[in-house]
Design a protein around this motif. Sequence first.
Motif, PDB file in Angstrom:
ATOM      1  N   VAL A 174      48.441  36.916  39.489  1.00 37.31           N
ATOM      2  CA  VAL A 174      47.996  35.539  39.705  1.00 37.31           C
ATOM      3  C   VAL A 174      47.513  34.933  38.394  1.00 37.31           C
ATOM      4  O   VAL A 174      46.701  35.529  37.686  1.00 37.31           O
ATOM      5  N   THR A 175      48.005  33.728  38.096  1.00 36.07           N
ATOM      6  CA  THR A 175      47.566  32.976  36.924  1.00 36.07           C
ATOM      7  C   THR A 175      47.170  31.576  37.380  1.00 36.07           C
ATOM      8  O   THR A 175      47.995  30.845  37.935  1.00 36.07           O
ATOM      9  N   ALA A 176      45.906  31.228  37.174  1.00 37.31           N
ATOM     10  CA  ALA A 176      45.464  29.864  37.476  1.00 37.31           C
ATOM     11  C   ALA A 176      46.080  28.929  36.439  1.00 37.31           C
ATOM     12  O   ALA A 176      46.123  29.251  35.245  1.00 37.31           O
ATOM     13  N   VAL A 177      46.583  27.782  36.900  1.00 41.51           N
ATOM     14  CA  VAL A 177      47.194  26.810  35.986  1.00 41.51           C
ATOM     15  C   VAL A 177      46.600  25.432  36.239  1.00 41.51           C
ATOM     16  O   VAL A 177      46.042  25.160  37.298  1.00 41.51           O
ATOM     17  N   GLN A 178      46.727  24.596  35.230  1.00 41.91           N
ATOM     18  CA  GLN A 178      46.302  23.202  35.363  1.00 41.91           C
ATOM     19  C   GLN A 178      47.324  22.325  34.669  1.00 41.91           C
ATOM     20  O   GLN A 178      48.117  22.791  33.856  1.00 41.91           O
ATOM     21  N   SER A 179      47.305  21.066  34.979  1.00 44.71           N
ATOM     22  CA  SER A 179      48.258  20.119  34.422  1.00 44.71           C
ATOM     23  C   SER A 179      48.082  20.036  32.905  1.00 44.71           C
ATOM     24  O   SER A 179      46.961  20.045  32.403  1.00 44.71           O
ATOM     25  N   HIS A 180      49.194  19.947  32.212  1.00 44.07           N
ATOM     26  CA  HIS A 180      49.197  19.789  30.758  1.00 44.07           C
ATOM     27  C   HIS A 180      49.369  18.303  30.454  1.00 44.07           C
ATOM     28  O   HIS A 180      50.137  17.614  31.134  1.00 44.07           O
ATOM     29  N   PRO A 181      48.687  17.778  29.439  1.00 50.04           N
ATOM     30  CA  PRO A 181      48.811  16.348  29.125  1.00 50.04           C
ATOM     31  C   PRO A 181      50.239  15.909  28.807  1.00 50.04           C
ATOM     32  O   PRO A 181      50.588  14.748  28.992  1.00 50.04           O
ATOM     33  N   ASN A 182      51.080  16.834  28.342  1.00 49.98           N
ATOM     34  CA  ASN A 182      52.460  16.493  27.992  1.00 49.98           C
ATOM     35  C   ASN A 182      53.470  16.846  29.083  1.00 49.98           C
ATOM     36  O   ASN A 182      54.669  16.795  28.844  1.00 49.98           O
ATOM     37  N   ASP A 183      53.000  17.214  30.254  1.00 48.42           N
ATOM     38  CA  ASP A 183      53.880  17.567  31.360  1.00 48.42           C
ATOM     39  C   ASP A 183      54.697  16.340  31.779  1.00 48.42           C
ATOM     40  O   ASP A 183      54.134  15.335  32.188  1.00 48.42           O
ATOM     41  N   PRO A 184      56.035  16.397  31.660  1.00 48.38           N
ATOM     42  CA  PRO A 184      56.841  15.239  32.024  1.00 48.38           C
ATOM     43  C   PRO A 184      56.777  14.897  33.506  1.00 48.38           C
ATOM     44  O   PRO A 184      57.055  13.767  33.902  1.00 48.38           O
ATOM     45  N   GLY A 185      56.382  15.839  34.351  1.00 49.88           N
ATOM     46  CA  GLY A 185      56.271  15.576  35.774  1.00 49.88           C
ATOM     47  C   GLY A 185      54.907  15.063  36.198  1.00 49.88           C
ATOM     48  O   GLY A 185      54.702  14.676  37.333  1.00 49.88           O
ATOM     49  N   ARG A 186      53.979  15.037  35.270  1.00 43.71           N
ATOM     50  CA  ARG A 186      52.593  14.648  35.570  1.00 43.71           C
ATOM     51  C   ARG A 186      52.503  13.228  36.129  1.00 43.71           C
ATOM     52  O   ARG A 186      51.901  12.987  37.163  1.00 43.71           O
ATOM     53  N   ASN A 187      53.125  12.284  35.464  1.00 40.78           N
ATOM     54  CA  ASN A 187      53.075  10.897  35.928  1.00 40.78           C
ATOM     55  C   ASN A 187      53.893  10.695  37.191  1.00 40.78           C
ATOM     56  O   ASN A 187      53.519   9.912  38.056  1.00 40.78           O
TER      57      ASN A 187
END
Length: 100
Positions: free
Chosen positions: A83-96
């Motif tokens: 298990v790896t906890a993840v969070q949104s990256h500021p440069n994630d193209p899917g974020r918006n």
Amino acid sequence: MQEFLVELTTTVPEGTDPAEVDRRRAAEAVRAAELAATGHLVRLWRPVGELRSIGLWRADDEADLRENVLGTLPLAPWMTPVVTAVQSHPNDPGRNAAAG
């Protein structure tokens, strides 16, 4: 809810009745659909040519994920989760796209 990248490797114990394996695999598909419907299972992939899976899961925290989500899978006793906890990256193209 937090997001987690989870790698699951399933090892069926030697000598397990094939009918039991089939029963658990069928129940696993049903439970995975239930977890997807409740928003806990977001995506699930299988690396080409391998018998492990990698999924994007959501839970309140890692303890909740392990106990109340992954722990409810019929194959859980035979699974080894990483298990790896993840969070949104500021440069994630899917974020918006996800926000909109």
